[in-house]
Design a protein around this motif. Structure first.
Motif, PDB file in Angstrom:
ATOM      1  N   ALA A   1      -6.516  70.419  16.925  1.00 55.79           N
ATOM      2  CA  ALA A   1      -7.164  70.529  15.618  1.00 55.79           C
ATOM      3  C   ALA A   1      -7.562  71.971  15.336  1.00 55.79           C
ATOM      4  O   ALA A   1      -7.667  72.803  16.249  1.00 55.79           O
ATOM      5  CB  ALA A   1      -8.400  69.631  15.561  1.00 55.79           C
ATOM      6  N   ARG A   2      -7.776  72.256  14.042  1.00 52.90           N
ATOM      7  CA  ARG A   2      -8.292  73.558  13.611  1.00 52.90           C
ATOM      8  C   ARG A   2      -9.788  73.378  13.335  1.00 52.90           C
ATOM      9  O   ARG A   2     -10.169  72.625  12.438  1.00 52.90           O
ATOM     10  CB  ARG A   2      -7.557  74.025  12.355  1.00 52.90           C
ATOM     11  N   VAL A   3     -10.620  74.056  14.110  1.00 53.80           N
ATOM     12  CA  VAL A   3     -12.061  73.788  14.107  1.00 53.80           C
ATOM     13  C   VAL A   3     -12.826  74.894  13.396  1.00 53.80           C
ATOM     14  O   VAL A   3     -12.598  76.086  13.642  1.00 53.80           O
ATOM     15  CB  VAL A   3     -12.585  73.631  15.549  1.00 53.80           C
ATOM     16  N   ILE A   4     -13.760  74.467  12.539  1.00 55.01           N
ATOM     17  CA  ILE A   4     -14.729  75.362  11.911  1.00 55.01           C
ATOM     18  C   ILE A   4     -16.093  75.026  12.489  1.00 55.01           C
ATOM     19  O   ILE A   4     -16.523  73.872  12.453  1.00 55.01           O
ATOM     20  CB  ILE A   4     -14.742  75.186  10.381  1.00 55.01           C
ATOM     21  N   ALA A   5     -16.773  76.009  13.045  1.00 54.74           N
ATOM     22  CA  ALA A   5     -18.098  75.812  13.632  1.00 54.74           C
ATOM     23  C   ALA A   5     -19.166  76.293  12.664  1.00 54.74           C
ATOM     24  O   ALA A   5     -19.046  77.384  12.085  1.00 54.74           O
ATOM     25  CB  ALA A   5     -18.203  76.572  14.952  1.00 54.74           C
ATOM     26  N   VAL A   6     -20.209  75.486  12.503  1.00 58.87           N
ATOM     27  CA  VAL A   6     -21.302  75.801  11.579  1.00 58.87           C
ATOM     28  C   VAL A   6     -22.613  75.808  12.351  1.00 58.87           C
ATOM     29  O   VAL A   6     -22.935  74.845  13.058  1.00 58.87           O
ATOM     30  CB  VAL A   6     -21.378  74.772  10.429  1.00 58.87           C
ATOM     31  N   ASP A   7     -23.376  76.890  12.224  1.00 56.68           N
ATOM     32  CA  ASP A   7     -24.664  76.992  12.899  1.00 56.68           C
ATOM     33  C   ASP A   7     -25.433  78.133  12.249  1.00 56.68           C
ATOM     34  O   ASP A   7     -24.908  78.861  11.392  1.00 56.68           O
ATOM     35  CB  ASP A   7     -24.471  77.259  14.399  1.00 56.68           C
ATOM     36  N   VAL A   8     -26.713  78.276  12.637  1.00 58.35           N
ATOM     37  CA  VAL A   8     -27.524  79.392  12.143  1.00 58.35           C
ATOM     38  C   VAL A   8     -27.636  80.501  13.176  1.00 58.35           C
ATOM     39  O   VAL A   8     -28.173  81.566  12.883  1.00 58.35           O
ATOM     40  CB  VAL A   8     -28.939  78.915  11.749  1.00 58.35           C
ATOM     41  N   SER A   9     -27.144  80.253  14.397  1.00 54.25           N
ATOM     42  CA  SER A   9     -27.283  81.214  15.487  1.00 54.25           C
ATOM     43  C   SER A   9     -26.010  82.024  15.667  1.00 54.25           C
ATOM     44  O   SER A   9     -24.947  81.454  15.975  1.00 54.25           O
ATOM     45  CB  SER A   9     -27.605  80.485  16.794  1.00 54.25           C
ATOM     46  N   PRO A  10     -26.072  83.347  15.519  1.00 54.64           N
ATOM     47  CA  PRO A  10     -24.884  84.163  15.766  1.00 54.64           C
ATOM     48  C   PRO A  10     -24.348  83.997  17.185  1.00 54.64           C
ATOM     49  O   PRO A  10     -23.132  83.994  17.401  1.00 54.64           O
ATOM     50  CB  PRO A  10     -25.378  85.588  15.514  1.00 54.64           C
ATOM     51  N   GLY A  11     -25.244  83.836  18.151  1.00 61.26           N
ATOM     52  CA  GLY A  11     -24.802  83.657  19.528  1.00 61.26           C
ATOM     53  C   GLY A  11     -24.028  82.368  19.722  1.00 61.26           C
ATOM     54  O   GLY A  11     -23.000  82.339  20.405  1.00 61.26           O
ATOM     55  N   ALA A  12     -24.519  81.274  19.121  1.00 64.57           N
ATOM     56  CA  ALA A  12     -23.825  79.995  19.225  1.00 64.57           C
ATOM     57  C   ALA A  12     -22.468  80.065  18.539  1.00 64.57           C
ATOM     58  O   ALA A  12     -21.470  79.516  19.032  1.00 64.57           O
ATOM     59  CB  ALA A  12     -24.674  78.885  18.618  1.00 64.57           C
ATOM     60  N   LEU A  13     -22.412  80.736  17.396  1.00 60.26           N
ATOM     61  CA  LEU A  13     -21.140  80.860  16.681  1.00 60.26           C
ATOM     62  C   LEU A  13     -20.143  81.708  17.461  1.00 60.26           C
ATOM     63  O   LEU A  13     -18.941  81.423  17.471  1.00 60.26           O
ATOM     64  CB  LEU A  13     -21.384  81.452  15.292  1.00 60.26           C
ATOM     65  N   ALA A  14     -20.622  82.739  18.132  1.00 59.86           N
ATOM     66  CA  ALA A  14     -19.741  83.551  18.962  1.00 59.86           C
ATOM     67  C   ALA A  14     -19.163  82.725  20.109  1.00 59.86           C
ATOM     68  O   ALA A  14     -17.971  82.832  20.436  1.00 59.86           O
ATOM     69  CB  ALA A  14     -20.492  84.768  19.494  1.00 59.86           C
ATOM     70  N   LEU A  15     -19.996  81.883  20.720  1.00 64.67           N
ATOM     71  CA  LEU A  15     -19.517  80.998  21.785  1.00 64.67           C
ATOM     72  C   LEU A  15     -18.478  80.027  21.241  1.00 64.67           C
ATOM     73  O   LEU A  15     -17.463  79.752  21.885  1.00 64.67           O
ATOM     74  CB  LEU A  15     -20.681  80.229  22.404  1.00 64.67           C
ATOM     75  N   ALA A  16     -18.745  79.487  20.044  1.00 66.57           N
ATOM     76  CA  ALA A  16     -17.798  78.548  19.441  1.00 66.57           C
ATOM     77  C   ALA A  16     -16.445  79.208  19.216  1.00 66.57           C
ATOM     78  O   ALA A  16     -15.396  78.618  19.504  1.00 66.57           O
ATOM     79  CB  ALA A  16     -18.359  78.009  18.129  1.00 66.57           C
TER      80      ALA A  16
END
Length: 348
Positions: free
Chosen positions: A191-206
């Motif tokens: 799948a092609r995944v889009i990650a949504v969060d408020v944390s830049p660190g969490a988004l970088a991990l995603a």
């Protein structure tokens, strides 16, 4: 043994000496080598889970370790076996269990909720022959603990409930342990995944674990962003955080006839959320829940882990029992990036 104990909802947890557990009939005592710190533990501590009814209480439900003792009637396990366990343990005999759906057992037990859990050197697992899962020797205890609630829950949510297919757009709202696990699993399935969060660190991990795009929902409207990125909406969305805001946004991010899986807990203490049911009807959307993973389904998950995915790559912090009180309190306001694993046997 040493264990993390609290005496009431919201009361400051303490590390104490408590009596060693005894294996119940058909049950086992597991020496805990690693256990995950999960937002569900925080919900329980705050009084959001009705299963916690007596105090003092020991939390913890994501565990891996070694069988220490077994009760009368246990046939499949013996001391020394390396094991993990689903966070929902089935009774093995109710209609749901007989149908293979242990994760919605009518008489389920949950370590850390219905009885003392794994923030301790030893813990009890009921109906051991039904619930214990053998660990392959090449899988570390920390990796197995990361599977416990978050990865296993995300696996069922993405594959069985969400029915992900190669090439589909998947939007994951909330990139804590469950959300990052969902990103990894959906990516592994093409799948092609889009990650949504408020944390830049969490988004970088995603992004480092397979997300093709990320959306910081503190800076832009995630619904508009997801719909623009996908050309009309995702095929599948998951709310891995658990709030009326993220659940609503995830549903509104779907294309027509899309599927939403609710994974993050929506505590009854804060009331039932108002959801956009007119959109659900007009777009013929599917709204599904996902609640853990049956022990019978672990072999397929373990094959995926050994062949293609590294859940231990999500482990960012490892702490002894003495670090749990502060880490548990922080889950409400400052949840860590990635997964925190506790090592109850580690010397202080």
């Amino acid at each position: 043994m040493r264990a993390v104990v609290y005496d009431g909802f919201g009361a400051i947890p303490q590390v104490r000496e408590v009596p060693d557990p005894v294996a119940p009939p058909a049950g086992a005592v597991v020496r805990v080598e690693a256990t995950g710190l999960c937002r569900s533990d925080w919900h329980g501590w705050m009084g959001h889970d009705p299963d916690i009814a007596t105090f003092p209480h020991v939390p913890g439900h994501e565990l891996a370790g070694v069988v220490h003792a077994v009760g009368d009637g246990v046939r499949r396990w013996r001391p020394g076996d390396r094991v993990t366990v689903p966070f929902v343990c089935g009774c093995g005999s109710c209609p749901s269990c007989r149908a293979g759906d242990h994760q919605v057992c009518e008489r389920q037990t949950q370590p850390g909720f219905t009885h003392w859990g794994s923030f301790a050197q030893y813990t009890v697992i009921h109906h051991a022959d039904v619930n214990l899962v053998s660990l392959p020797p090449e899988l570390s205890y920390a990796a197995a603990a990361a599977l416990g609630c978050r990865f296993a829950t995300a696996y069922r949510a993405v594959t069985a409930q969400g029915r992900v297919a190669p090439g589909e757009w998947v939007a994951v709202y909330g990139c804590g342990g469950v959300g990052l696990s969902a990103v990894m699993i959906a990516t592994a399935y093409g799948a092609r995944v889009i990650a949504v969060d408020v944390s830049p660190g969490a988004l970088a991990l995603a992004r480092s674990h397979g997300a093709v795009a990320t959306v910081n929902s503190a800076e832009s409207d995630p619904v508009e962003a997801v719909r623009e990125l996908t050309g009309g909406g995702a095929h599948l969305t998951l709310d891995a955080l658990g709030s009326s805001v993220t659940a609503t946004a995830a549903i509104l991010s779907l294309r027509r006839r899309g599927r939403h899986v609710q994974v993050g807990l929506l505590p009854s203490a804060v009331g039932d959320p108002a959801l956009p049911m007119s959109r659900v009807i007009g777009y013929e959307l599917e709204i599904l829940g996902s609640h853990g993973l049956s022990a019978d389904d672990y072999p397929e998950l373990l094959r995926l882990v050994l062949d293609r995915i590294r859940p231990d790559s999500l482990v960012t912090v490892s702490i002894p029992l003495s670090g749990v009180p502060a880490a548990l309190a922080a889950m409400g306001e400052r949840p860590p990036t990635g997964i925190t694993v506790i090592e109850p046997q580690r010397p202080e």
